[in-house]
Design a protein around this motif. Structure first.
Motif, PDB file in Angstrom:
ATOM      1  N   VAL A   1       0.859  -1.341  -0.219  1.00  0.00           N
ATOM      2  CA  VAL A   1       0.124  -0.237   0.078  1.00  0.00           C
ATOM      3  C   VAL A   1       0.994   1.163   0.028  1.00  0.00           C
ATOM      4  CG1 VAL A   1      -1.843   1.336   1.205  1.00  0.00           C
ATOM      5  CG2 VAL A   1      -1.745  -1.054   1.190  1.00  0.00           C
TER       6      VAL A   1
ATOM      7  N   VAL B   1      -6.380   1.226   1.236  1.00  0.00           N
ATOM      8  CA  VAL B   1      -6.110  -0.357   0.818  1.00  0.00           C
ATOM      9  C   VAL B   1      -7.145  -0.688  -0.184  1.00  0.00           C
ATOM     10  CG1 VAL B   1      -5.252  -1.399   2.931  1.00  0.00           C
ATOM     11  CG2 VAL B   1      -7.632  -0.998   2.542  1.00  0.00           C
TER      12      VAL B   1
ATOM     13  N   HIS C   1     -11.334  -9.472   4.204  1.00  0.00           N
ATOM     14  CA  HIS C   1     -10.536  -9.941   5.570  1.00  0.00           C
ATOM     15  C   HIS C   1      -9.239  -9.551   5.454  1.00  0.00           C
ATOM     16  CE1 HIS C   1     -10.626 -12.685   9.216  1.00  0.00           C
ATOM     17  NE2 HIS C   1      -9.334 -12.887   8.834  1.00  0.00           N
ATOM     18  N   THR C   2      -8.620  -9.327   6.834  1.00  0.00           N
ATOM     19  CA  THR C   2      -7.300  -8.975   7.047  1.00  0.00           C
ATOM     20  C   THR C   2      -6.459 -10.159   7.596  1.00  0.00           C
ATOM     21  OG1 THR C   2      -7.715  -6.580   6.889  1.00  0.00           O
ATOM     22  CG2 THR C   2      -5.695  -7.470   7.952  1.00  0.00           C
TER      23      THR C   2
ATOM     24  N   SER D   1      -2.913 -11.764   8.871  1.00  0.00           N
ATOM     25  CA  SER D   1      -1.701 -11.349   9.761  1.00  0.00           C
ATOM     26  C   SER D   1      -0.941 -12.478  10.289  1.00  0.00           C
ATOM     27  CB  SER D   1      -1.966 -10.208  10.752  1.00  0.00           C
ATOM     28  OG  SER D   1      -3.257 -10.663  11.620  1.00  0.00           O
ATOM     29  N   GLY D   2      -0.068 -12.163  10.978  1.00  0.00           N
ATOM     30  CA  GLY D   2       0.723 -12.962  11.679  1.00  0.00           C
ATOM     31  C   GLY D   2       2.018 -13.331  11.440  1.00  0.00           C
ATOM     32  N   PRO D   3       3.070 -13.816  12.277  1.00  0.00           N
ATOM     33  CA  PRO D   3       4.288 -13.317  12.174  1.00  0.00           C
ATOM     34  C   PRO D   3       4.972 -14.460  11.062  1.00  0.00           C
ATOM     35  CG  PRO D   3       4.075 -14.499  14.190  1.00  0.00           C
ATOM     36  CD  PRO D   3       2.624 -13.868  13.653  1.00  0.00           C
TER      37      PRO D   3
ATOM     38  N   PRO E   1       7.121 -10.380   9.323  1.00  0.00           N
ATOM     39  CA  PRO E   1       5.719 -10.560   9.718  1.00  0.00           C
ATOM     40  C   PRO E   1       4.956  -9.556   8.778  1.00  0.00           C
ATOM     41  CG  PRO E   1       6.850 -10.272  11.651  1.00  0.00           C
ATOM     42  CD  PRO E   1       7.989 -10.191  10.492  1.00  0.00           C
TER      43      PRO E   1
ATOM     44  N   ILE F   1       0.879  -7.955   7.222  1.00  0.00           N
ATOM     45  CA  ILE F   1      -0.532  -7.730   7.464  1.00  0.00           C
ATOM     46  C   ILE F   1      -0.640  -7.361   6.238  1.00  0.00           C
ATOM     47  CG2 ILE F   1      -2.251  -6.438   8.627  1.00  0.00           C
ATOM     48  CD1 ILE F   1      -0.564  -6.049  10.775  1.00  0.00           C
TER      49      ILE F   1
ATOM     50  N   THR G   1      -4.412  -6.953   3.667  1.00  0.00           N
ATOM     51  CA  THR G   1      -6.107  -6.892   3.539  1.00  0.00           C
ATOM     52  C   THR G   1      -6.263  -7.619   2.195  1.00  0.00           C
ATOM     53  OG1 THR G   1      -6.078  -4.951   4.756  1.00  0.00           O
ATOM     54  CG2 THR G   1      -7.997  -5.347   3.568  1.00  0.00           C
TER      55      THR G   1
END
Lengths: 222, 222
Positions: free
Chosen positions: A42, A48, A71-72, A74-76, A83, A85, A87
């Motif tokens: 982005v 977004v 939905h977004t 995410s997570g390492p 990591p 994120i 969308t």
DNA sequence: ACAAAAGTGTTTGTTGTACACCCATGC
DNA sequence: GCATGGGTGTACAACAAACACTTTTGT
């Protein structure tokens, strides 16, 4: 980041994927030679939504396409490098209106049927799965079938679109009755031509009528 | 970033807000003295879901709360300081089980009824509006009313919760028939006590039955 | 005449909606 | 006995689902 699940109908319901570079071409990139969803970063001045539209345009040259955030993720561990994120959006397009173009950093671009998917990069299989769920949900509650059809279409085509989205057969008689009852289809003075069976009446979606109905509390439902 | 819209029922449907510091206390912070949604940054090792849960816990000491992601808000102008992307959640809690605590950087914390909202910081009014839409949508299709009630409850209480979420009256007879027909309520051997009218039968939600039903394609709907 | 898809009609059971009414309790 | 909310029954209209049937075209 954004990821875009692009749905279109070519025989059946398909989605658009981009082939990542090989280990030789880009040694530091994860998932070499895997297929991945179109997407990217982005920009600082963007929403977004704008980023999703831009990414889609870069791959397909399509503008003014139905697109919805769903939905977004995410997570390492989504990306082995760091990591992230992201969308996710799904978009509905008519494949025949697109000009596909594998950009510099992509080896190839192509449509895949939902039942013949290649190995996907990252968690894109999860993203696709959820996109399909949301699309089905949406299709039952909002008239989005038109986004996958030309302006003029027959009820048979429309039913076929819904069957492909939902993955199950619908009763012809009931489908027609329900759709016509809503009053959001405008009967044209044209009919199908050159087919070896009874030619079908053509219709177009009347968005204005639909918007008015929505204001009065009307709820589309199949 | 994450923002969390916390819904609870105190007489009517309310949401939890945090009061931002004054201009004197924090000269560089935007929206001094405004009320804002609980929220904050996503730590490097977290998912957005974990960040939402953490933020909620820090303000309310509540764990294992129903919480769902519903939209990601973005754009260069959301925060006057810098472009931000924030994933928003809504949570359902029972206010009497919480221990509210205004943290160091917050002056105050409190519940506000949807019809008596204060001036909100940032785009939090938009976030709240969408949260309510999504909550209503969800309430019609998934049995979440229980999240706002004690383990044991009467059908009257349950109906009241749904009326407060949906913002409209429901027919008592039909509500009861529909809910009991689903078979996800377990009748207890207890009744209400000490009320000046016929005491009501108490029930509890049977999650196991609901999950089984869901597998068989059952769809909750009001 | 036949195939193929368009298009219509009907029947049956289920559900939504709107009521009217009875029941148990405290005051 | 009355007020209050709990709890039940019913009647009508609308709708979903399933299916059989007729129509119009090209070959």
């Amino acid at each position: 980041m954004v990821d875009v699940v692009v749905f279109g109908i070519i025989d059946d319901l398909r989605t658009l994927f981009i082939k990542r570079q090989s280990k030789e071409e880009a040694p530091d990139e994860p998932f070499p030679n895997h297929w991945a969803l179109p997407g990217g970063h982005v920009e600082i001045h963007e929403t977004v939504e704008q980023a999703g539209e831009r990414e889609l345009f870069e791959e397909t040259n399509a503008r003014n396409v139905f697109m919805e955030q769903f939905h977004t993720f995410s997570g390492p561990d989504r990306d082995p490098r760091e990591p992230t994120i992201s969308t996710a959006f799904y978009a509905l397009v008519r494949p025949d209106t697109l000009v596909l173009e594998a950009r510099s950093d992509a080896k190839d671009i192509g449509w895949f049927s939902m039942n013949h998917l290649p190995k996907l990069a990252f968690d894109h299989a999860d993203i696709l799965k959820m996109a399909l769920e949301r699309l089905r949900d949406k299709a039952l509650r909002q008239p989005i079938g038109f986004e996958l059809l030309p302006k003029k279409f027959s009820l048979g085509q429309l039913q076929s679109v819904y069957e492909k989205i939902l993955g199950r057969a619908l009763d012809k008689s009931n489908f027609r009755r329900d759709f016509l009852r809503m009053g959001i289809l405008e009967e044209l003075s044209e009919r199908e031509e050159g087919v070896s069976h009874r030619p079908s009446q053509l219709y177009r979606f009347n968005k204005r009528t639909y918007d008015n109905l929505k204001k009065t509390g009307f709820r589309f439902e199949i």
